[in-house]
Design a protein around this motif. Structure first.
Motif, short mmCIF file in Angstrom:
data_model
loop_
_atom_site.label_atom_id
_atom_site.label_comp_id
_atom_site.label_asym_id
_atom_site.label_seq_id
_atom_site.Cartn_x
_atom_site.Cartn_y
_atom_site.Cartn_z
N PHE A 242 16.14 0.43 8.82
CA PHE A 242 15.70 -0.22 7.34
C PHE A 242 14.58 0.12 6.60
O PHE A 242 14.62 0.62 5.56
N LEU A 243 13.65 0.07 7.44
CA LEU A 243 12.07 0.28 6.86
C LEU A 243 11.99 1.66 6.25
O LEU A 243 11.63 2.20 5.05
N ALA A 244 12.62 2.77 7.18
CA ALA A 244 12.36 4.38 6.72
C ALA A 244 13.12 4.27 5.31
O ALA A 244 12.75 5.20 4.58
N SER A 245 14.42 3.86 5.40
CA SER A 245 15.42 4.01 4.23
C SER A 245 14.99 3.38 3.14
O SER A 245 14.70 4.06 1.88
N GLY A 246 14.47 2.21 3.27
CA GLY A 246 14.00 1.36 1.97
C GLY A 246 12.81 1.92 1.54
O GLY A 246 12.61 1.59 0.40
N TRP A 247 11.96 2.44 2.20
CA TRP A 247 10.68 2.74 1.60
C TRP A 247 10.41 4.31 1.48
O TRP A 247 9.26 5.01 1.23
N GLU B 62 2.41 11.56 8.70
CA GLU B 62 1.91 10.73 9.70
C GLU B 62 1.47 9.40 9.58
O GLU B 62 1.61 8.60 10.14
N ARG B 63 0.73 9.27 8.26
CA ARG B 63 0.35 8.25 7.72
C ARG B 63 1.35 7.26 7.34
O ARG B 63 1.52 5.85 7.52
N LEU B 64 2.29 7.90 6.86
CA LEU B 64 3.84 6.92 6.50
C LEU B 64 4.32 6.27 7.99
O LEU B 64 4.72 5.25 7.87
N ALA B 65 4.35 7.31 8.75
CA ALA B 65 5.13 6.85 9.92
C ALA B 65 4.33 5.67 10.47
O ALA B 65 4.69 4.57 11.22
N SER B 66 2.80 5.76 10.50
CA SER B 66 1.78 4.81 11.09
C SER B 66 1.99 3.36 10.42
O SER B 66 2.09 2.57 10.97
N GLN B 67 2.23 3.63 9.21
CA GLN B 67 2.08 2.34 8.21
C GLN B 67 3.61 1.82 8.57
O GLN B 67 3.70 0.29 8.85
N LEU B 68 4.79 2.35 8.76
CA LEU B 68 6.00 2.01 8.95
C LEU B 68 5.89 1.11 10.50
O LEU B 68 6.65 0.30 10.66
N LYS B 69 5.37 1.92 11.31
CA LYS B 69 5.22 1.29 12.76
C LYS B 69 4.49 0.07 12.57
O LYS B 69 4.94 -1.02 13.44
N GLY B 70 3.51 -0.10 11.87
CA GLY B 70 2.57 -1.36 11.80
C GLY B 70 3.29 -2.57 11.17
O GLY B 70 3.22 -3.56 11.62
N HIS C 189 6.85 -2.69 11.25
CA HIS C 189 7.55 -3.18 12.46
C HIS C 189 6.97 -3.97 13.54
O HIS C 189 7.57 -5.00 14.10
N VAL C 190 5.59 -3.89 13.92
CA VAL C 190 4.96 -4.57 14.84
C VAL C 190 4.64 -5.89 14.38
O VAL C 190 4.81 -7.02 14.99
N HIS C 191 4.44 -6.12 13.21
CA HIS C 191 3.94 -7.43 12.34
C HIS C 191 5.23 -8.24 12.32
O HIS C 191 5.26 -9.44 12.36
N ILE C 192 6.29 -7.48 11.71
CA ILE C 192 7.79 -8.42 11.55
C ILE C 192 8.02 -8.91 12.97
O ILE C 192 8.73 -9.92 13.04
N ALA C 193 8.00 -8.07 14.09
CA ALA C 193 8.39 -8.51 15.46
C ALA C 193 7.67 -9.55 15.86
O ALA C 193 8.02 -10.65 16.54
N LYS C 194 6.19 -9.75 15.53
CA LYS C 194 5.36 -10.93 15.64
C LYS C 194 5.91 -12.22 14.91
O LYS C 194 5.86 -13.02 15.45
N GLU D 61 0.86 -1.22 -0.06
CA GLU D 61 -0.06 -0.05 -0.01
C GLU D 61 0.64 1.33 -0.04
O GLU D 61 0.48 2.13 -0.82
N MET D 62 1.91 1.03 0.81
CA MET D 62 2.88 2.34 0.63
C MET D 62 3.50 2.65 -0.45
O MET D 62 3.61 3.82 -1.18
N ARG D 63 3.94 1.69 -1.31
CA ARG D 63 4.45 1.59 -2.66
C ARG D 63 3.48 2.35 -3.70
O ARG D 63 3.81 2.96 -4.40
N ASP D 64 2.40 1.80 -3.51
CA ASP D 64 1.04 2.26 -4.40
C ASP D 64 0.63 3.59 -4.24
O ASP D 64 0.02 4.43 -5.14
N TYR D 65 0.44 4.03 -3.11
CA TYR D 65 -0.09 5.06 -2.68
C TYR D 65 0.59 6.15 -1.80
O TYR D 65 0.10 6.96 -1.18
#
Length: 310
Positions: free
Chosen positions: A280-285, A232-240, A242-247, A221-225
């Motif tokens: 990594f996520l912030a830089s890559g995306w 703020e939305r981008l930061a929220s997406q990246l935080k999400g 991070h949480v899922h990868i940690a799971k 979704e980040m790539r497409d939109y």
């Protein structure tokens, strides 16, 4: 009228009596293409919003149209209406893929348009997984080497790991990318081996798979939109993400701890700790210099989210 019985074909393509379905690059802007699941039923070409969608978002009615080559991207072609106006521009994944799509499109232009086929039936759920388990089990215990281990991994996962390796090499270093690739392949083969031997169940695997898919959906979704998202939305997406990868890391570590050494469990932490890290996520995306690698990876994620284990 509905499409006829669906017959699975090789790779990411499904063929049936009245058409064909699979991934194509759909032109959505002046220079933008989106990797899209599409289904041709008669002379109707259906596009789906994302890998989860079971009903199409768009239909292109192509009766009496023609197809021509174009140079908008590699392996691209346009479909034109009888007046010569472009109805849709598409890109295939290679020469053979393009030839096959052009052939079936050209053959179907004289037919009536049909209703979209049942996308759920088109998914060869778990087929690649079952076919690979015997190979993977041998690989996990036979010391066949890195190249052999790669070939034991199913195509969708191998493409995903390869694309991930490309972006890790750019954001981090080529050495770190090789390390992450090797860790992921070994983890996957161990999971296949344990499931084959009955030490893990499919439900165990699906527990780790669920948050991984959630992370991928956010990144796609980040790539497409991304151009429409606020900071703020981008930061929220990246935080999400991070949480899922940690799971994923926590579930894999718990699931594999009885079967692996302490050092191997640490490798799970190192691997997913990097992939889910904010840096990594912030830089890559966010960096424009990684756009090609980001597109390659999100396309591989789309392929992954289009199939299901069973």
């Amino acid at each position: 009228m509905s499409a006829e019985e669906i017959v699975p074909a090789e790779g990411d393509v499904v063929e049936f009596a009245s058409g064909r379905a699979g991934y194509l690059y759909l032109k959505t802007g002046k220079k933008k293409f989106k990797f899209t699941w599409m289904a041709l039923a008669g002379s109707n070409l259906y596009a789906y919003k994302d890998a989860k969608a079971t009903t199409p978002s768009t239909v292109y009615k192509l009766k009496d149209h023609t197809v021509e080559d174009c140079d908008d991207r590699d392996f691209a072609f346009t479909v034109k209406d009888p007046s010569g106006s472009v109805a849709v521009t598409l890109g295939a994944s290679g020469v053979s893929d393009k030839e096959q799509w052009v052939e079936v499109l050209s053959s179907n232009f004289s037919q009536e348009g049909l209703d979209p086929p049942d996308k759920q039936k088109m998914r060869s759920k778990g087929k690649f997984f079952r076919a690979s388990k015997a190979i993977a089990g041998k690989a996990a215990v036979s010391g066949i080497g890195k190249s052999g281990m790669k070939q034991a991994v199913p195509d969708e996962l191998r493409e995903l790991i390869s694309a991930l390796k490309h972006i890790v090499a750019k954001v981090e270093t080529p050495k770190k990318a090789d390390e992450i690739e090797e860790h992921l392949i070994k983890i996957l083969l161990k999971v296949f081996f344990l499931e084959r031997n009955g030490d893990l169940t499919m439900d165990d695997i699906l527990r780790a798979d669920a948050p991984l898919r959630e992370a991928f959906e956010l990144l796609i979704e980040m790539r497409d939109y991304q151009h429409r998202m606020t900071p703020e939305r981008l930061a929220s997406q990246l935080k999400g993400v991070h949480v899922h990868i940690a799971k994923v890391e926590a579930i894999l570590s718990e699931m594999l701890a009885p079967h692996l050494s302490g050092n191997t469990i640490k490798r799970i932490g190192v691997t997913f700790g990097l992939l889910g890290s904010h840096e990594f996520l912030a830089s890559g995306w966010s960096s424009d210099q990684f756009e090609d690698e980001r597109n390659l990876l999100t396309d591989a994620m789309l392929r992954y989210t289009a199939f299901h284990f069973q």
